[in-house]
Design a protein around this motif. Structure first.
Motif, PDB file in Angstrom:
ATOM      1  N   LYS A   1       0.810  -1.215   0.000  1.00  0.00           N
ATOM      2  CA  LYS A   1       0.000   0.000   0.000  1.00  0.00           C
ATOM      3  C   LYS A   1       0.849   1.274   0.000  1.00  0.00           C
ATOM      4  CE  LYS A   1      -3.877  -2.223   2.263  1.00  0.00           C
ATOM      5  NZ  LYS A   1      -4.621  -2.463   1.068  1.00  0.00           N
ATOM      6  N   PHE A   2       2.154   1.152  -0.249  1.00  0.00           N
ATOM      7  CA  PHE A   2       3.041   2.315  -0.171  1.00  0.00           C
ATOM      8  C   PHE A   2       4.158   2.228  -1.192  1.00  0.00           C
ATOM      9  CE2 PHE A   2       5.012  -0.999   2.252  1.00  0.00           C
ATOM     10  CZ  PHE A   2       6.343  -0.897   1.889  1.00  0.00           C
ATOM     11  N   GLU A   3       4.682   3.364  -1.492  1.00  0.00           N
ATOM     12  CA  GLU A   3       5.966   3.495  -2.155  1.00  0.00           C
ATOM     13  C   GLU A   3       6.794   4.306  -1.171  1.00  0.00           C
ATOM     14  OE1 GLU A   3       7.569   5.335  -6.337  1.00  0.00           O
ATOM     15  OE2 GLU A   3       5.648   4.304  -6.281  1.00  0.00           O
ATOM     16  N   GLY A   4       8.015   3.892  -0.896  1.00  0.00           N
ATOM     17  CA  GLY A   4       8.791   4.538   0.145  1.00  0.00           C
ATOM     18  C   GLY A   4      10.135   5.035  -0.330  1.00  0.00           C
ATOM     19  N   PHE A   5      10.584   6.090   0.305  1.00  0.00           N
ATOM     20  CA  PHE A   5      11.902   6.668   0.062  1.00  0.00           C
ATOM     21  C   PHE A   5      12.649   6.649   1.391  1.00  0.00           C
ATOM     22  CE2 PHE A   5      14.768  10.379  -0.113  1.00  0.00           C
ATOM     23  CZ  PHE A   5      15.527  10.008  -1.210  1.00  0.00           C
ATOM     24  N   VAL A   6      13.832   6.045   1.410  1.00  0.00           N
ATOM     25  CA  VAL A   6      14.584   5.847   2.648  1.00  0.00           C
ATOM     26  C   VAL A   6      15.390   7.101   2.988  1.00  0.00           C
ATOM     27  CG1 VAL A   6      16.260   4.401   3.863  1.00  0.00           C
ATOM     28  CG2 VAL A   6      14.752   3.376   2.139  1.00  0.00           C
ATOM     29  N   LEU A   7      15.128   7.637   4.170  1.00  0.00           N
ATOM     30  CA  LEU A   7      15.881   8.790   4.678  1.00  0.00           C
ATOM     31  C   LEU A   7      17.074   8.338   5.512  1.00  0.00           C
ATOM     32  CD1 LEU A   7      12.903  11.039   5.836  1.00  0.00           C
ATOM     33  CD2 LEU A   7      14.308  11.329   3.775  1.00  0.00           C
TER      34      LEU A   7
ATOM     35  N   PHE B   1      18.615  -4.543  -1.437  1.00  0.00           N
ATOM     36  CA  PHE B   1      18.632  -3.801  -0.187  1.00  0.00           C
ATOM     37  C   PHE B   1      18.329  -2.351  -0.524  1.00  0.00           C
ATOM     38  CE2 PHE B   1      21.618  -7.328   0.230  1.00  0.00           C
ATOM     39  CZ  PHE B   1      21.121  -7.953   1.366  1.00  0.00           C
ATOM     40  N   ALA B   2      17.680  -1.664   0.371  1.00  0.00           N
ATOM     41  CA  ALA B   2      17.393  -0.247   0.174  1.00  0.00           C
ATOM     42  C   ALA B   2      17.930   0.521   1.368  1.00  0.00           C
ATOM     43  CB  ALA B   2      15.894  -0.018   0.007  1.00  0.00           C
ATOM     44  N   ALA B   3      18.895   1.384   1.122  1.00  0.00           N
ATOM     45  CA  ALA B   3      19.487   2.198   2.180  1.00  0.00           C
ATOM     46  C   ALA B   3      19.166   3.669   1.904  1.00  0.00           C
ATOM     47  CB  ALA B   3      20.991   1.954   2.218  1.00  0.00           C
ATOM     48  N   LYS B   4      19.798   4.531   2.643  1.00  0.00           N
ATOM     49  CA  LYS B   4      19.569   5.975   2.524  1.00  0.00           C
ATOM     50  C   LYS B   4      19.609   6.407   1.056  1.00  0.00           C
ATOM     51  CE  LYS B   4      21.372  10.342   4.319  1.00  0.00           C
ATOM     52  NZ  LYS B   4      22.353  10.924   5.242  1.00  0.00           N
TER      53      LYS B   4
END
Length: 190
Positions: A47-53, A73-76
């Protein structure tokens, strides 16, 4: 400010006015995810699209034998989601788990579609980012087919040292498509 990194990411991909940047940012909501928490579980709808801070996530699937297979993997400064489940509203084949306490900016599907209407440049932004992601996936497939496990390991550790430092050997092996034991042999010979 929480949105500065997102603004920089957008500016890397398209030329856009500050007012349009402000509008885009207004559609994203900050969220804190604790280490080991799941943002998405296999079988649920993304239900989301995310951006990693801040932080790091593992995006993986579990096969019928119970083996974990890490896609990425998704990092900053990276994006995370299950694009298939998010866009088609179908059950996900993926799990998204925080590997450390993390901060993300999230947008839901309804808001993303509204954003396309509010700021037409957003379609170009996501097209450009999708093309870059597709190129990255293609390059990874080529490496997986043409390089040895040792070469893939060295490529990963040299290209993403900030991510490698956050991972266990088991997680790295899962990403490389090899066993933990085989990774240990590679590391001993290096």
């Amino acid at each position: 400010m929480a949105y500065d990194l997102l603004r920089q990411q957008i500016k890397k991909n398209i030329q856009i006015s500050n007012s349009d940047l402000d509008t885009i940012c207004s559609y994203f909501n900050p969220s804190f995810i604790e280490k080991k928490d799941f943002m998405l579980r296999q079988g649920s709808i993304c239900k989301f699209e995310g951006f990693v801070l801040e932080g790091c996530f593992r995006i993986f699937t579990i096969d019928t034998k119970g083996n974990e297979n890490t896609l990425y993997f998704a990092a900053k400064d990276w994006w995370l989601m299950d694009i298939d489940s998010f866009m088609n509203q179908t059950p996900s084949n993926l799990n998204i788990q925080a590997l450390e306490d993390s901060q993300v900016l999230l947008i839901n599907r309804t808001d993303k579609l509204s954003l396309y209407e509010s700021v037409p440049m957003v379609e170009k932004l996501f097209r450009v980012m999708s093309q870059k992601a597709l190129i990255s996936w293609q390059r990874r497939l080529i490496r997986n087919h043409c390089q040895t496990a040792k070469e893939r390991y060295h490529y990963f550790t040299n290209t993403y040292p900030n991510i490698v430092s956050k991972l266990t050997d088991k997680q790295i092996a899962s990403y490389l498509g090899i066993t933990h034991e085989f990774l240990s042999k590679i590391k001993k010979r290096s």
